[in-house]
Design an enzyme around this catalytic site. Structure first.
Site, PDB file in Angstrom:
ATOM      1  CE  LYS A  51      -3.778  -2.433   2.210  1.00 32.74           C
ATOM      2  NZ  LYS A  51      -4.302  -2.963   3.478  1.00 32.74           N
ATOM      3  CD  GLN A  95      -3.410  -4.678   6.659  1.00 30.39           C
ATOM      4  OE1 GLN A  95      -3.253  -3.724   5.913  1.00 30.39           O
ATOM      5  NE2 GLN A  95      -4.131  -5.728   6.320  1.00 30.39           N
ATOM      6  CG  ASP A 118      -9.857  -0.285   5.286  1.00 25.22           C
ATOM      7  OD1 ASP A 118      -9.727  -0.609   4.088  1.00 25.22           O
ATOM      8  OD2 ASP A 118      -9.142  -0.721   6.203  1.00 25.22           O
TER       9      ASP A 118
END
Ligand code: NDP
Length: 294
Positions: A51, A95, A118
């Site tokens: 990422k 994460q 997200d």
């Protein structure tokens, strides 16, 4: 059978994102993404690294926070709040999964919903449920939808069967495809581990989307002739012929299912590259919304 090339479609999205990043920078703001990793799970570490790398390749500002596995929930939330207040950061991603002593939902709730790229914050989940386009949608479902749209597969009116009901993939994907408007209007059925007659249900689908985390679970008998199959699964299976000792396979028994399909995604090279592409696109969108650039 058509192979849906996720890498190629992701490249197209990256080209759009690069252009949007340039446009945004010309307007005086550099979109920024902060990725936070707690602990040293190798798969999570690899995701975070890719990422960060992709952000840099596309001209986005990228910050990576790698915290020890012993980090307390309080310290993690303090970092999230610091990132909420940081004007150089427009997207925040913690994460998943964090170590077991951390309550992931409390951490997600601490993220400013405007920076929740997200799409896991309750405000964004509610907006998706309401069909409100001002929220953020989780990247993997968004990537699956985009794969279908870019491949010219009609979603409106199609019967889509989603296997799996997680908050990361199955449930938001079902909402996204059933919502009104472009990329939606499908008739959606969701099946899970308690579903009865699963094969009968999946066989009635125009589009089957597998997101259960079981290697090669979806067999030829689950899919009707001419169906479209999207395989979200990423599963490690032993492979002595591979230097790593394992290989990655999907939830679909590709070799036996593919010949029946109108179109199908491979694993790897299908949904995977799309997830990161949509994350980058969400970060640009967050930046442009925060700065009222559209
Ligand atoms: P979860 O484990 O959170 O959810 C799995 C879902 O599948 C659950 O709803 C579960 O049902 C259902 N399920 C499990 N076994 C069966 C079964 N035998 N029959 C029917 N349903 C079943 O997984 P995720 O949603 O997080 O991930 C799913 C897969 O997608 C994984 O392989 C993961 O690695 C992959 N993934 C890939 C991404 C990508 O970028 N390509 C991103 C995210 C995930 P129940 O709710 O009843 O337990």
């Amino acid at each position: 059978m058509n192979l849906i090339d996720g890498k190629l479609i992701a490249q197209k999205i990256h080209t759009e994102t690069r252009a949007a990043a340039e446009r945004t920078k010309a307007q005086g703001v550099t979109p920024g993404l902060a990725v936070v990793l707690v602990g040293d799970d190798p798969a999570s570490r690899a995701y975070v690294r890719s990422k960060d790398k992709m952000c840099r390749e596309l001209g986005l500002h990228s910050v990576k926070h790698e915290l020890a596995a012993t980090t307390t929930q309080e310290d993690l939330i303090a970092l999230v709040q610091q990132l909420n207040d940081d004007p150089a950061i427009h997207g925040i991603l913690v994460q998943s999964p964090p170590p077991s002593h951390i309550d992931e939902s409390a951490v997600i709730a601490a993220i400013d919903p405007r920076k929740d790229v997200d799409g896991f914050h309750p405000i964004n989940v509610a907006k998706l449920t309401l069909g409100d386009p001002t929220g953020f949608v989780p990247c993997t479902p968004l990537g699956c939808q985009r794969l279908l749209v870019e491949s010219g597969i009609e979603i409106a009116g199609a019967h889509v069967v989603v296997l799996g009901r997680s908050m990361i993939v199955g449930k938001p994907l079902a909402l996204l495809l059933m919502n009104k408007g472009k990329g939606g209007d499908a008739t959606v059925t969701v099946v899970h581990s308690r579903s009865k007659n699963l094969a009968e249900i999946t066989r009635s689908a125009d589009i089957v989307i597998a997101a259960i985390g079981r290697a090669h679970f979806v067999k030829a008998e689950h899919v009707r002739e001419g169906a479209v199959v999207i395989d979200v699964g990423i599963n490690r299976v032993d492979d002595p012929s591979n230097a790593k000792g394992y290989k990655l396979v999907g939830d679909v028994d590709f070799d036996n299912v593919a010949p029946k399909c109108r179109a199908i995604t491979p694993v790897p090279g299908g949904v995977g590259p799309m997830t990161i592409a949509m994350l980058m696109a969400n970060t640009i969108a967050a930046c442009r919304r925060i700065h009222s650039l559209d």
